[in-house]
Design an enzyme around this catalytic site. Structure first.
Site, PDB file in Angstrom:
ATOM      1  N   GLU A  75      -1.936  68.477   1.932  1.00  0.00           N
ATOM      2  CA  GLU A  75      -1.554  67.382   2.819  1.00  0.00           C
ATOM      3  C   GLU A  75      -2.086  67.492   4.243  1.00  0.00           C
ATOM      4  OE1 GLU A  75      -0.010  64.683   1.956  1.00  0.00           O
ATOM      5  OE2 GLU A  75       0.431  65.261  -0.113  1.00  0.00           O
ATOM      6  N   SER A 328      58.883  85.678 -17.105  1.00  0.00           N
ATOM      7  CA  SER A 328      59.033  87.122 -16.875  1.00  0.00           C
ATOM      8  C   SER A 328      57.909  87.721 -16.045  1.00  0.00           C
ATOM      9  CB  SER A 328      59.103  87.839 -18.225  1.00  0.00           C
ATOM     10  OG  SER A 328      60.257  87.462 -18.938  1.00  0.00           O
TER      11      SER A 328
END
Length: 657
Positions: A75, A328
């Site tokens: 680019e 429990s």
């Protein structure tokens, strides 16, 4: 000369004033997807921006150097040197357009491309002039790497994908750092024509564009010939992957932020979510589960599953924060607090026999009674009446107050005037996060801290139990029998755990600690309705143990320091519990042949030995009952002998069918 200097100063001043009056619009770069990462920076979850667009902030550190090299070669080869505009590229593009009568190559630099991404405009000469001015403005404001970061964040990749990280995750299911040269080259090519080069629709076009990038990169020296050839030989393989959505319940709490770092571990989190989904598939379609994994050293959350997805399962709820009854599961904290208070010791004997406490008559889960047991045996076997006896001695109000100081205040029923003895059996509400935080206190020094999951935060510890009391409870629970189908623990044991089942089978719990981690599990229906047949031991404990199996081997549990000497009750409950008795069969009973007879005893010192006509029969050492099938009709003498030699005898007759 002075006039020239003055004119130059006026020109520069005008440019600066114009720049300040009309700065570049950076709003698109600032509107990025919220992202939640693990402690190593790996992405856990991301959230789209307005319009459903995936746009993840990306910097040059998020991509491999090879990608940057290929991008610049393709680019903008002179990106590092020009001031935002490349006169040579513009001149070349203009000349080619004049010769060919059409645009052959663009003259835009990466900086000018960023301008278009920030402020999209029609492709006209005026727009090009604006791009040039804006490019210079960006170059004056940002470093080259920062400008590259803007491109990496905003570049289009088709559909609702913007930016290299979003494209990498969606197209390949991996971050850019995990891509090979062929995949990186495809990402360089796609922004040119993202719709026309979609690899899932047009693989041939995508491959040709990728190969052109590889050719340019090879010519520029950004890629070796061997690497370029290998990349060209690769077929284009890219589909659409789901964006990361791990630890969604925690991530959703942070969705308003940008890039939030957590203490979680992505691989462990993914394994937990797979394990949770597998377990949920074995449950009722309306049932769900939640899991919390803590690191003991700093009480940070290593993995978190708020719920398994599913509309029928109410999977959007974070069930680690739902208030449920622990059954429990809280007994270890009651016993450890009683150890600290000197009211009970592990060796204290407690009568597990039918008894009323001011109108309250608890029963064990199996509706039977074990007789005379030690506090350690009562906790390991999760016997209810001994726990209530301990709560009566220690004080239910003191138990509730201690839990509240530790950051886990019990939610009592509104009608209750105050905490009563049922708190010993989980007669209150709590959350999985709170329960897991308390369980972590058993792992080391007895301190407790509210778990944290945001990186950088510190969990603040506070006293809850002494190191000796925590160690005593941990040592007792390390002897727990694994649930059906799970292998026995190695010796010395690696894990200590406790399960719980709330009244009516509404909640199944398991809390476990190792030397390094604490795991909490809850299973049930989010609406609080019963889940028949599901218990903490059979449902939650296997999931907890499988979760521990995903963690590194922590070695054996820490040794428990001795409890300080202090006066303590030698016995809780009636002394008649010592006497060994045969509950069934009664002496002189007559039974029909053809069935299994359950022989049951009470009292005495375990282990018990069962004999029929003087010959021992198979039994489980810690149990007070055993199964026996008479070989046929006749008279039989049943004998049970305890560890101290006491015996109880009954004779029975088995009739012909």
């Amino acid at each position: 000369m002075r006039r020239a200097a003055r004119a130059l100063a006026l020109l520069v001043g005008g440019v600066v004033a114009l720049d300040r009056a009309l700065p570049p619009d950076l709003s698109r770069a600032q509107e990025v997807s919220a992202e939640v990462t693990d402690r190593d920076g790996a992405t856990l979850s991301v959230f789209p921006v307005a319009g459903g667009v995936w746009r993840l902030r990306t910097t040059i550190e998020d991509v491999p150097p090879a990608f940057v090299a290929m991008l610049l070669a393709r680019e903008d080869a002179r990106f590092r040197w020009h001031p935002g505009v490349d006169p040579l590229a513009l001149a070349r593009a203009t000349a080619q357009a004049v010769v060919h009568g059409r645009v052959v190559s663009g003259g835009s630099t990466i900086t000018m491309q960023v301008v278009r991404l920030l402020e999209p405009r029609p492709r006209t000469l005026l727009s090009k002039a604006v791009e040039i001015v804006r490019a210079v403005q960006l170059e004056a404001r940002f470093t080259k790497d920062e400008i590259l970061g803007l491109w990496l964040t905003l570049a289009p990749f088709g559909g609702n994908l913007e930016g290299v990280r979003a494209a990498s995750l969606a197209l390949f299911g991996r971050p850019p750092m995990g891509l090979d040269p062929a995949e990186l080259a495809l990402l360089v090519a796609l922004p040119q024509r993202p719709s026309a080069l979609r690899p899932d629709r047009f693989p041939e076009r995508a491959a040709a564009a990728r190969d052109r990038v590889l050719e340019i990169a090879e010519a520029a020296g950004a890629l070796s010939p061997r690497a370029a050839a290998g990349a060209r030989a690769r077929p284009v393989e890219a589909g659409r992957h789901a964006m990361p959505r791990l630890a969604w319940h925690l991530a959703a709490r942070e969705a308003g932020g940008r890039r939030v770092a957590t203490t979680l571990e992505a691989p462990l989190q993914a394994a937990l979510e797979r394990l949770g989904a597998e377990t949920a598939a074995t449950l009722d379609e309306r049932a769900n589960l939640a899991v919390v994994v803590l690191r003991n050293a700093d009480r940070t959350i290593a993995a978190h599953l708020g719920a398994v997805p599913g509309e029928a399962r109410a999977g959007t709820l974070d069930l680690t924060r739902a208030v449920r009854s622990p059954g429990s599961a809280f007994k270890p904290f009651l016993y450890a607090l009683a150890f600290d208070a000197g009211a009970v010791r592990p060796e204290t004997r407690i009568a597990d026999l039918p008894r009323r406490f001011d109108g309250y008559a608890p029963e064990n889960f199996d509706r039977g009674f074990a007789g005379d047991v030690t506090a350690a045996e009562a906790l390991r076997l999760s016997l209810n009446l001994p726990a209530v006896a301990v709560a009566e001695t220690f004080g239910p109000l003191a138990f509730v107050a201690a839990l509240g100081r530790a950051g886990a205040p019990p939610r009592l029923p509104p009608a209750d005037a105050g905490p009563g003895l049922p708190v010993a059996l989980g007669g209150f509400g709590t959350t999985l996060l709170e329960a897991t935080a308390l369980a972590a206190a058993l792992a080391d020094d007895g301190s407790v801290a509210t778990p944290v999951w945001r990186a950088g935060e510190t969990a603040v510890r506070q006293p809850f139990l002494s190191r000796a009391a925590a160690g005593a409870a941990r040592a007792i629970l390390a002897g727990s029998t694994p649930p059906p189908g799970m292998p026995p623990q190695p010796h010395p044991p690696r894990i200590a755990w406790k399960t719980g089942t709330s009244w009516g089978h509404r909640d199944a719990w398991a809390l476990g600690v190792s030397a390094t981690h604490t795991v909490g599990v809850w299973v049930g229906r989010p609406d609080g309705t019963p889940l028949p047949g599901r218990t903490g031991r059979e449902t939650a404990a296997p999931l907890m143990l499988r979760m521990f199996a995903l963690l590194p081997d922590p070695g054996s549990l820490p040794e428990a320091p001795p409890l300080p000497s202090a006066p303590a009750l030698a016995r809780l409950g009636p002394t008649s519990a010592d006497r060994l008795r045969l509950i069934f069969p009664p002496d002189g009973a007559a039974l029909a042949a053809g069935g299994v007879v359950t022989l049951r005893a009470a009292g005495g010192q375990r282990p018990l030995t069962w004999l029929v006509d003087g010959a021992p029969i198979a039994s489980v050492r810690h149990r007070r009952d055993t199964a026996w099938r008479p070989p046929g009709p006749g008279f039989y003498r049943i004998t049970v002998v305890d560890a101290e030699g006491a015996a109880a005898v009954a004779e029975l007759r088995v009739r012909s069918p």
